[in-house]
Design a protein around this motif. Structure first.
Motif, PDB file in Angstrom:
ATOM      1  N   VAL A 109       0.854  -1.174   0.000  1.00  0.00           N
ATOM      2  CA  VAL A 109       0.000   0.000   0.000  1.00  0.00           C
ATOM      3  C   VAL A 109       0.893   1.229   0.000  1.00  0.00           C
ATOM      4  O   VAL A 109       1.794   1.353   0.828  1.00  0.00           O
ATOM      5  CB  VAL A 109      -0.912   0.030   1.240  1.00  0.00           C
ATOM      6  CG1 VAL A 109      -1.762   1.282   1.241  1.00  0.00           C
ATOM      7  CG2 VAL A 109      -1.782  -1.209   1.268  1.00  0.00           C
ATOM      8  N   THR A 110       0.693   2.140  -0.936  1.00  0.00           N
ATOM      9  CA  THR A 110       1.527   3.329  -1.024  1.00  0.00           C
ATOM     10  C   THR A 110       0.653   4.534  -1.259  1.00  0.00           C
ATOM     11  O   THR A 110      -0.515   4.446  -1.606  1.00  0.00           O
ATOM     12  CB  THR A 110       2.532   3.203  -2.179  1.00  0.00           C
ATOM     13  OG1 THR A 110       1.802   3.006  -3.397  1.00  0.00           O
ATOM     14  CG2 THR A 110       3.475   2.032  -1.962  1.00  0.00           C
ATOM     15  N   GLY A 111       1.251   5.721  -1.084  1.00  0.00           N
ATOM     16  CA  GLY A 111       0.571   6.951  -1.431  1.00  0.00           C
ATOM     17  C   GLY A 111      -0.422   7.456  -0.414  1.00  0.00           C
ATOM     18  O   GLY A 111      -1.118   8.420  -0.661  1.00  0.00           O
ATOM     19  N   GLU A 112      -0.507   6.837   0.785  1.00  0.00           N
ATOM     20  CA  GLU A 112      -1.462   7.274   1.793  1.00  0.00           C
ATOM     21  C   GLU A 112      -0.801   8.308   2.718  1.00  0.00           C
ATOM     22  O   GLU A 112       0.404   8.301   2.924  1.00  0.00           O
ATOM     23  CB  GLU A 112      -1.940   6.076   2.629  1.00  0.00           C
ATOM     24  CG  GLU A 112      -2.743   5.068   1.833  1.00  0.00           C
ATOM     25  CD  GLU A 112      -4.123   5.587   1.475  1.00  0.00           C
ATOM     26  OE1 GLU A 112      -4.580   6.547   2.114  1.00  0.00           O
ATOM     27  OE2 GLU A 112      -4.724   5.035   0.544  1.00  0.00           O
ATOM     28  N   PRO A 113      -1.558   9.203   3.322  1.00  0.00           N
ATOM     29  CA  PRO A 113      -0.999  10.136   4.286  1.00  0.00           C
ATOM     30  C   PRO A 113      -0.563   9.416   5.551  1.00  0.00           C
ATOM     31  O   PRO A 113      -0.892   8.252   5.756  1.00  0.00           O
ATOM     32  CB  PRO A 113      -2.170  11.086   4.559  1.00  0.00           C
ATOM     33  CG  PRO A 113      -3.382  10.261   4.286  1.00  0.00           C
ATOM     34  CD  PRO A 113      -3.004   9.359   3.140  1.00  0.00           C
ATOM     35  N   THR A 114       0.178  10.092   6.401  1.00  0.00           N
ATOM     36  CA  THR A 114       0.653   9.489   7.640  1.00  0.00           C
ATOM     37  C   THR A 114       0.188  10.323   8.825  1.00  0.00           C
ATOM     38  O   THR A 114      -0.173  11.483   8.697  1.00  0.00           O
ATOM     39  CB  THR A 114       2.198   9.407   7.662  1.00  0.00           C
ATOM     40  OG1 THR A 114       2.724  10.744   7.577  1.00  0.00           O
ATOM     41  CG2 THR A 114       2.711   8.584   6.500  1.00  0.00           C
ATOM     42  N   LEU A 115       0.208   9.705  10.012  1.00  0.00           N
ATOM     43  CA  LEU A 115      -0.066  10.433  11.240  1.00  0.00           C
ATOM     44  C   LEU A 115       1.137  11.321  11.551  1.00  0.00           C
ATOM     45  O   LEU A 115       2.282  10.937  11.313  1.00  0.00           O
ATOM     46  CB  LEU A 115      -0.311   9.440  12.378  1.00  0.00           C
ATOM     47  CG  LEU A 115      -1.552   8.556  12.222  1.00  0.00           C
ATOM     48  CD1 LEU A 115      -1.486   7.392  13.197  1.00  0.00           C
ATOM     49  CD2 LEU A 115      -2.819   9.360  12.444  1.00  0.00           C
ATOM     50  N   ASP A 116       0.894  12.495  12.090  1.00  0.00           N
ATOM     51  CA  ASP A 116       1.962  13.454  12.376  1.00  0.00           C
ATOM     52  C   ASP A 116       2.562  13.151  13.750  1.00  0.00           C
ATOM     53  O   ASP A 116       1.918  13.398  14.771  1.00  0.00           O
ATOM     54  CB  ASP A 116       1.388  14.871  12.348  1.00  0.00           C
ATOM     55  CG  ASP A 116       2.453  15.936  12.569  1.00  0.00           C
ATOM     56  OD1 ASP A 116       3.613  15.573  12.853  1.00  0.00           O
ATOM     57  OD2 ASP A 116       2.127  17.131  12.466  1.00  0.00           O
ATOM     58  N   PRO A 117       3.795  12.621  13.819  1.00  0.00           N
ATOM     59  CA  PRO A 117       4.356  12.256  15.126  1.00  0.00           C
ATOM     60  C   PRO A 117       4.568  13.455  16.040  1.00  0.00           C
ATOM     61  O   PRO A 117       4.470  13.330  17.260  1.00  0.00           O
ATOM     62  CB  PRO A 117       5.686  11.582  14.758  1.00  0.00           C
ATOM     63  CG  PRO A 117       5.994  12.029  13.371  1.00  0.00           C
ATOM     64  CD  PRO A 117       4.685  12.275  12.703  1.00  0.00           C
ATOM     65  N   ARG A 118       4.851  14.639  15.467  1.00  0.00           N
ATOM     66  CA  ARG A 118       5.013  15.830  16.308  1.00  0.00           C
ATOM     67  C   ARG A 118       3.701  16.189  16.994  1.00  0.00           C
ATOM     68  O   ARG A 118       3.664  16.500  18.192  1.00  0.00           O
ATOM     69  CB  ARG A 118       5.512  17.008  15.466  1.00  0.00           C
ATOM     70  CG  ARG A 118       6.965  16.922  15.048  1.00  0.00           C
ATOM     71  CD  ARG A 118       7.309  18.082  14.122  1.00  0.00           C
ATOM     72  NE  ARG A 118       7.083  19.355  14.800  1.00  0.00           N
ATOM     73  CZ  ARG A 118       8.044  20.194  15.167  1.00  0.00           C
ATOM     74  NH1 ARG A 118       9.308  19.886  14.938  1.00  0.00           N
ATOM     75  NH2 ARG A 118       7.753  21.336  15.756  1.00  0.00           N
ATOM     76  N   ALA A 119       2.611  16.147  16.226  1.00  0.00           N
ATOM     77  CA  ALA A 119       1.297  16.446  16.811  1.00  0.00           C
ATOM     78  C   ALA A 119       0.909  15.385  17.829  1.00  0.00           C
ATOM     79  O   ALA A 119       0.325  15.696  18.882  1.00  0.00           O
ATOM     80  CB  ALA A 119       0.245  16.541  15.715  1.00  0.00           C
TER      81      ALA A 119
END
Length: 306
Positions: A12-22
């Protein structure tokens, strides 16, 4: 056929990611908000406080770091933070062992041992054979994102026909929040839901760049108000052992105890085994479900998805 497994493994590619800083920022704020000065031996000045829980300067004082340093960390800047500082902040926040591990993953992403997962996990054939060998009790293997990876017939009889679900729907989070039948199966649904979200939070801390996890969280956030509220709380939990009540449409109400074992070769897979104390009505109900096998799921415990 006593054992089942999901063989889907496409990348699976091209999906957004969770923001580790947030994630780091919101987790620290949520843990600070749950503590009052009186909880940690600090005096309270005045009756009205502008923020819930401890102030940043109070937390920094307890942890022995500067306010500016802690503020940078709470703003999501965890670069180069030492383990000693994180341990001190964890102690000041009175984090549990699971929460402490979660903080370390969030603040020190470079220390993660595992690459970003891009495909569904696979279960070793020997483990599937083992599930068949213990058909007298419900048992299943689950992995990242609360995906159910393999199970025996008795587990399917108790929890629902996983074989009738599509691979992506063999997932505890989707079942608990999107399947109306789950609220009938679990009388203590709120506790079950909180446990599932807590496990997803742990996964998010370790794999913020997992596109399948991001997709799952996004879907549940859109479709379930209950999920959104629990996700916003930033509570983390790891499934280990315990007990739960079930309301089975054929076997009636029963109480089961469970133990969870991390599997050698893939610590992100776990085996959960359920049983009831000898001589109880719940044990008798489990024996009946084991003898019925797949017949117990024909009327459905939790509605299956095609």
């Amino acid at each position: 056929m006593a054992t089942h497994t999901d063989h889907e493994s496409g990348p699976v590619t091209g999906e957004p990611t969770l923001d580790p800083r947030a994630e780091l920022s919101e987790f620290l704020r949520s843990r600070r908000a749950r503590l009052q000065p009186s909880d940690v031996g600090l005096p309270e000045y005045g009756r009205r406080r502008r923020v819930p829980g401890l102030r940043r300067e109070e937390l920094a004082q307890l942890a022995g770091v500067s306010v500016a340093y802690y503020t940078r960390l709470e703003q999501g800047n965890g670069r180069n933070v030492s383990r000693e500082v994180l341990d001190a902040i964890s102690a000041a926040l009175r984090l549990s062992e699971t929460e402490h591990a979660h903080l370390l993953h969030l603040a020190r992403p470079g220390s993660r041992r595992h690459p970003a997962p891009v495909k569904r996990q696979q279960v070793r054939p020997v483990l599937r054979e083992m599930l068949s060998a213990i058909e007298s009790v419900p048992a299943y293997i689950w992995g990242r994102r609360t995906d159910v990876l393999a199970w025996n017939q008795t587990a399917s009889a108790l929890f629902g026909d996983w074989a009738a679900r599509s691979p992506q729907d063999r997932n505890w989070a989707r079942i608990v929040f999107l399947d109306p039948g789950a609220r009938d199966l679990f009388p203590d649904w709120k506790a079950k839901a909180a446990d599932v979200v807590g496990q997803l939070r742990l996964d998010a801390g370790q794999h913020s760049d997992d596109p399948l996890l991001t997709e799952l969280v996004g879907e549940l956030s859109v479709k379930s108000d209950d999920f959104r509220a629990l996700w916003a709380a930033h509570d983390v939990k790891r499934k280990t052992h315990g007990s739960m009540r079930l309301r089975h449409p054929l076997a009636g109400e029963l109480t089961v105890h469970y133990e969870t074992f991390r599997l050698p070769g893939d610590q992100e897979q776990a085996l959960s085994i359920y049983h009831s104390p000898p001589g109880t009505k719940s044990e008798e109900a489990l024996r009946l479900l084991a003898s019925w096998g797949s017949d117990a799921t024909r009327d459905g415990t939790v509605a299956a998805h095609d």
